[in-house]
Design a protein around this motif. Sequence first.
Motif, PDB file in Angstrom:
ATOM      1  N   THR A 164       0.827  -1.214   0.000  1.00  0.00           N
ATOM      2  CA  THR A 164       0.000   0.000   0.000  1.00  0.00           C
ATOM      3  C   THR A 164       0.859   1.261   0.000  1.00  0.00           C
ATOM      4  O   THR A 164       0.502   2.259  -0.647  1.00  0.00           O
ATOM      5  CB  THR A 164      -0.958   0.024   1.208  1.00  0.00           C
ATOM      6  N   ASN A 165       1.990   1.224   0.690  1.00  0.00           N
ATOM      7  CA  ASN A 165       2.891   2.388   0.668  1.00  0.00           C
ATOM      8  C   ASN A 165       3.387   2.653  -0.748  1.00  0.00           C
ATOM      9  O   ASN A 165       3.414   3.800  -1.219  1.00  0.00           O
ATOM     10  CB  ASN A 165       4.087   2.144   1.598  1.00  0.00           C
ATOM     11  N   ILE A 166       3.775   1.581  -1.442  1.00  0.00           N
ATOM     12  CA  ILE A 166       4.271   1.723  -2.811  1.00  0.00           C
ATOM     13  C   ILE A 166       3.142   2.145  -3.744  1.00  0.00           C
ATOM     14  O   ILE A 166       3.294   3.038  -4.590  1.00  0.00           O
ATOM     15  CB  ILE A 166       4.907   0.401  -3.289  1.00  0.00           C
ATOM     16  N   GLY A 167       1.965   1.517  -3.598  1.00  0.00           N
ATOM     17  CA  GLY A 167       0.824   1.820  -4.461  1.00  0.00           C
ATOM     18  C   GLY A 167       0.373   3.267  -4.337  1.00  0.00           C
ATOM     19  O   GLY A 167       0.108   3.928  -5.351  1.00  0.00           O
ATOM     20  N   GLU A 168       0.276   3.761  -3.112  1.00  0.00           N
ATOM     21  CA  GLU A 168      -0.172   5.142  -2.912  1.00  0.00           C
ATOM     22  C   GLU A 168       0.847   6.137  -3.468  1.00  0.00           C
ATOM     23  O   GLU A 168       0.478   7.117  -4.133  1.00  0.00           O
ATOM     24  CB  GLU A 168      -0.419   5.412  -1.433  1.00  0.00           C
ATOM     25  N   ASN A 169       2.137   5.879  -3.220  1.00  0.00           N
ATOM     26  CA  ASN A 169       3.175   6.771  -3.742  1.00  0.00           C
ATOM     27  C   ASN A 169       3.185   6.769  -5.274  1.00  0.00           C
ATOM     28  O   ASN A 169       3.382   7.813  -5.914  1.00  0.00           O
ATOM     29  CB  ASN A 169       4.551   6.346  -3.214  1.00  0.00           C
ATOM     30  N   PHE A 170       2.982   5.598  -5.857  1.00  0.00           N
ATOM     31  CA  PHE A 170       2.961   5.463  -7.316  1.00  0.00           C
ATOM     32  C   PHE A 170       1.822   6.299  -7.914  1.00  0.00           C
ATOM     33  O   PHE A 170       2.033   7.071  -8.863  1.00  0.00           O
ATOM     34  CB  PHE A 170       2.793   3.979  -7.681  1.00  0.00           C
ATOM     35  N   VAL A 171       0.625   6.169  -7.371  1.00  0.00           N
ATOM     36  CA  VAL A 171      -0.533   6.902  -7.906  1.00  0.00           C
ATOM     37  C   VAL A 171      -0.396   8.402  -7.632  1.00  0.00           C
ATOM     38  O   VAL A 171      -0.742   9.227  -8.485  1.00  0.00           O
ATOM     39  CB  VAL A 171      -1.845   6.338  -7.337  1.00  0.00           C
ATOM     40  N   ASP A 172       0.114   8.774  -6.464  1.00  0.00           N
ATOM     41  CA  ASP A 172       0.320  10.196  -6.164  1.00  0.00           C
ATOM     42  C   ASP A 172       1.279  10.839  -7.159  1.00  0.00           C
ATOM     43  O   ASP A 172       1.116  12.016  -7.527  1.00  0.00           O
ATOM     44  CB  ASP A 172       0.855  10.370  -4.734  1.00  0.00           C
ATOM     45  N   TYR A 173       2.264  10.081  -7.597  1.00  0.00           N
ATOM     46  CA  TYR A 173       3.200  10.586  -8.614  1.00  0.00           C
ATOM     47  C   TYR A 173       2.450  10.883  -9.917  1.00  0.00           C
ATOM     48  O   TYR A 173       2.665  11.931 -10.548  1.00  0.00           O
ATOM     49  CB  TYR A 173       4.300   9.547  -8.842  1.00  0.00           C
ATOM     50  N   LEU A 174       1.550   9.962 -10.313  1.00  0.00           N
ATOM     51  CA  LEU A 174       0.766  10.166 -11.539  1.00  0.00           C
ATOM     52  C   LEU A 174      -0.196  11.348 -11.409  1.00  0.00           C
ATOM     53  O   LEU A 174      -0.373  12.134 -12.347  1.00  0.00           O
ATOM     54  CB  LEU A 174      -0.025   8.894 -11.874  1.00  0.00           C
ATOM     55  N   VAL A 175      -0.812  11.484 -10.232  1.00  0.00           N
ATOM     56  CA  VAL A 175      -1.738  12.593  -9.988  1.00  0.00           C
ATOM     57  C   VAL A 175      -1.004  13.928 -10.086  1.00  0.00           C
ATOM     58  O   VAL A 175      -1.481  14.872 -10.718  1.00  0.00           O
ATOM     59  CB  VAL A 175      -2.415  12.440  -8.602  1.00  0.00           C
ATOM     60  N   GLU A 176       0.153  13.997  -9.486  1.00  0.00           N
ATOM     61  CA  GLU A 176       0.946  15.230  -9.509  1.00  0.00           C
ATOM     62  C   GLU A 176       1.343  15.585 -10.937  1.00  0.00           C
ATOM     63  O   GLU A 176       1.310  16.750 -11.347  1.00  0.00           O
ATOM     64  CB  GLU A 176       2.198  15.043  -8.642  1.00  0.00           C
ATOM     65  N   ASP A 177       1.704  14.568 -11.725  1.00  0.00           N
ATOM     66  CA  ASP A 177       2.139  14.792 -13.110  1.00  0.00           C
ATOM     67  C   ASP A 177       0.984  15.201 -14.024  1.00  0.00           C
ATOM     68  O   ASP A 177       1.219  15.786 -15.091  1.00  0.00           O
ATOM     69  CB  ASP A 177       2.778  13.502 -13.661  1.00  0.00           C
ATOM     70  N   SER A 178      -0.240  14.887 -13.617  1.00  0.00           N
ATOM     71  CA  SER A 178      -1.398  15.148 -14.497  1.00  0.00           C
ATOM     72  C   SER A 178      -2.288  16.284 -14.001  1.00  0.00           C
ATOM     73  O   SER A 178      -3.357  16.515 -14.563  1.00  0.00           O
ATOM     74  CB  SER A 178      -2.240  13.870 -14.620  1.00  0.00           C
ATOM     75  N   LYS A 179      -1.865  17.002 -12.972  1.00  0.00           N
ATOM     76  CA  LYS A 179      -2.761  18.003 -12.369  1.00  0.00           C
ATOM     77  C   LYS A 179      -2.977  19.221 -13.262  1.00  0.00           C
ATOM     78  O   LYS A 179      -4.005  19.898 -13.167  1.00  0.00           O
ATOM     79  CB  LYS A 179      -2.249  18.427 -10.994  1.00  0.00           C
ATOM     80  N   ASN A 180      -2.019  19.530 -14.148  1.00  0.00           N
ATOM     81  CA  ASN A 180      -2.167  20.707 -15.021  1.00  0.00           C
ATOM     82  C   ASN A 180      -2.839  20.380 -16.348  1.00  0.00           C
ATOM     83  O   ASN A 180      -3.568  21.200 -16.910  1.00  0.00           O
ATOM     84  CB  ASN A 180      -0.795  21.340 -15.276  1.00  0.00           C
ATOM     85  N   LYS A 181      -2.597  19.181 -16.854  1.00  0.00           N
ATOM     86  CA  LYS A 181      -3.252  18.722 -18.094  1.00  0.00           C
ATOM     87  C   LYS A 181      -3.239  17.197 -18.098  1.00  0.00           C
ATOM     88  O   LYS A 181      -2.410  16.572 -17.434  1.00  0.00           O
ATOM     89  CB  LYS A 181      -2.543  19.281 -19.327  1.00  0.00           C
ATOM     90  N   PRO A 182      -4.173  16.572 -18.859  1.00  0.00           N
ATOM     91  CA  PRO A 182      -4.215  15.104 -18.911  1.00  0.00           C
ATOM     92  C   PRO A 182      -2.863  14.522 -19.309  1.00  0.00           C
ATOM     93  O   PRO A 182      -2.171  15.065 -20.176  1.00  0.00           O
ATOM     94  CB  PRO A 182      -5.283  14.817 -19.968  1.00  0.00           C
ATOM     95  N   LEU A 183      -2.493  13.441 -18.648  1.00  0.00           N
ATOM     96  CA  LEU A 183      -1.200  12.796 -18.869  1.00  0.00           C
ATOM     97  C   LEU A 183      -1.411  11.495 -19.630  1.00  0.00           C
ATOM     98  O   LEU A 183      -2.212  10.650 -19.221  1.00  0.00           O
ATOM     99  CB  LEU A 183      -0.540  12.500 -17.510  1.00  0.00           C
ATOM    100  N   GLU A 184      -0.714  11.332 -20.750  1.00  0.00           N
ATOM    101  CA  GLU A 184      -0.774  10.061 -21.484  1.00  0.00           C
ATOM    102  C   GLU A 184       0.490   9.263 -21.190  1.00  0.00           C
ATOM    103  O   GLU A 184       1.601   9.765 -21.372  1.00  0.00           O
ATOM    104  CB  GLU A 184      -0.921  10.286 -22.990  1.00  0.00           C
ATOM    105  N   ILE A 185       0.304   8.037 -20.726  1.00  0.00           N
ATOM    106  CA  ILE A 185       1.450   7.212 -20.344  1.00  0.00           C
ATOM    107  C   ILE A 185       1.404   5.868 -21.071  1.00  0.00           C
ATOM    108  O   ILE A 185       0.354   5.409 -21.504  1.00  0.00           O
ATOM    109  CB  ILE A 185       1.483   6.936 -18.818  1.00  0.00           C
ATOM    110  N   ASN A 186       2.576   5.271 -21.204  1.00  0.00           N
ATOM    111  CA  ASN A 186       2.679   3.875 -21.607  1.00  0.00           C
ATOM    112  C   ASN A 186       2.386   3.061 -20.345  1.00  0.00           C
ATOM    113  O   ASN A 186       3.237   2.941 -19.461  1.00  0.00           O
ATOM    114  CB  ASN A 186       4.076   3.573 -22.149  1.00  0.00           C
ATOM    115  N   SER A 187       1.178   2.530 -20.243  1.00  0.00           N
ATOM    116  CA  SER A 187       0.751   1.923 -18.979  1.00  0.00           C
ATOM    117  C   SER A 187       1.529   0.648 -18.658  1.00  0.00           C
ATOM    118  O   SER A 187       1.773   0.338 -17.492  1.00  0.00           O
ATOM    119  CB  SER A 187      -0.752   1.646 -18.979  1.00  0.00           C
TER     120      SER A 187
END
Length: 505
Positions: free
Chosen positions: A153-176
């Motif tokens: 859960t520590n890793i999962g939450e940090n991972f998603v928070d990183y994506l949220v931070e990267d996408s807060k200004n505009k939608p982020l497209e990633i190689n999932s």
Amino acid sequence: MMEICTVLLSILVIIIVYFYYEYNKVKYFEKHGIPHNKPWPLLGDMGVPLLTRRSVFQYIRDVYNLNSDAQYVGLYQFSRRIILIRNPELIKSITIKNFDHFVNHLAIVDPKTEPLFANNLISLHDDKWREVRNLLTPAFTSSKMKGMFKLMTNIGENFVDYLVEDSKNKPLEINSKDAFCRYTNDVIATCAFGISINSMKDKDNEFYTLGRKASIFEGFSAILKMMFILNFPTLTKLFNVRLIDSKVDRFFQTVVEDTIRTRDEKGITRPDMIQLMMETRANKTRPPLSIQEMTSQAFTFFFGGFETSSSLMTFVVHEIAANEDIQTKLQKEIDEMFKKTNGDVTYEAVNGLVYLDAVINEALRCYPITGVFDRVCTKSFELPPTLPGKKPLRLEPGDYLWFPVYPIQRDPMYFDDPDKFYPDRFVEDPQGTLHSPAYMPFGLGPRMCIGNRFALLQTKVLLVYLVAKCQLKPGKKMIMPLEFSNSMMMNAKGGFWLEIQPRKK
């Protein structure tokens, strides 16, 4: 003149032997009344996926559909004769009731050439497999999963928070696929090796780059290499063809050696696989595991978690993103969980998410990551006739069977509207669907995937945080509808692309 005659005679002998061999190869299936395609010269049934670049999984589905009444059909993997079992009840009988006749998987690599892969649980045979399986089973109990849950859960939450931070200004497209490989890499590094890594920030860390190099089998060259190793072991040794780079072998062995030495010197204990294997040294009834054996089993854990788990996540998230109704329903269930637990993500709460379970199970049905699993006959066994009026087939030690999971789980005989992604089938009839003999994404019997609980748990943890915090859509680069690429593992043509933006609270 004599030399020319010798060369011509040699060529003639080779041609005669070749055509005699090809003739008898085809005649075997004809003799026993087993449906089959006419094999390509030398390539067998591998000619289609190799030369037409068609998906291996789609081709196996075509072979499976040769005769809907047959219990099994035949094909050739180059020169190797394969019996492809179509009947789920017969598969169940072979893998469970008659397991002693079919204990082993096919040996892929030579232990002397590639000890890292050859000595892992998947590759081990007979009593050695039983011994190591019994040793590793305690690592995957419910209590061990609970112990690892907080790390996940520590890793999962940090991972998603990183994506949220990267996408807060505009939608982020990633190689999932790449992103989820990084998540599983960090989970495995922590839960198996006791090493903390953040692969989203440290993108080129050695654990990730070498792990990916060891685990990803994609593209035409990878298929060709795997087929060469499987079918031409003598030439493989002669030309020193390796499935896994020797640099990967050395890296993982060094990691295990350093971890064990540090823990011994400092008295460190952790709830992970390395610790479990270290504790076997106190057992005086059997020789302790060597460093090489420990490395191989830790690598098995890594290999299974890194590639197959990330592939499962990729397919699940793709379907959630592509189906707005499924995403909305899942968001509602996860939001209610957070409300009930006051924002705390607990082991019991995550495992109580019924619809999340259904979505994952449906992804496993539609996209079983390996697509096919195998057994080698170890004791003579009689298969029932493949068709009414035919004779039984006597299997001898060394005969090779495939169990086509992907075609069976997409067969309308067993699942209504099988090509539709419909998670509610696991809600409306959970026992009948989940325990159907036709549902076998992790294999069956004693040799089914030992790490399935771990794979499911790390997938649930990722999805809980991702769905709770992000709105998901297929990325602009995503080829829709999804098509399979021609690779050894199930993957999408053109790769997986996902658009992420933070959810509006």
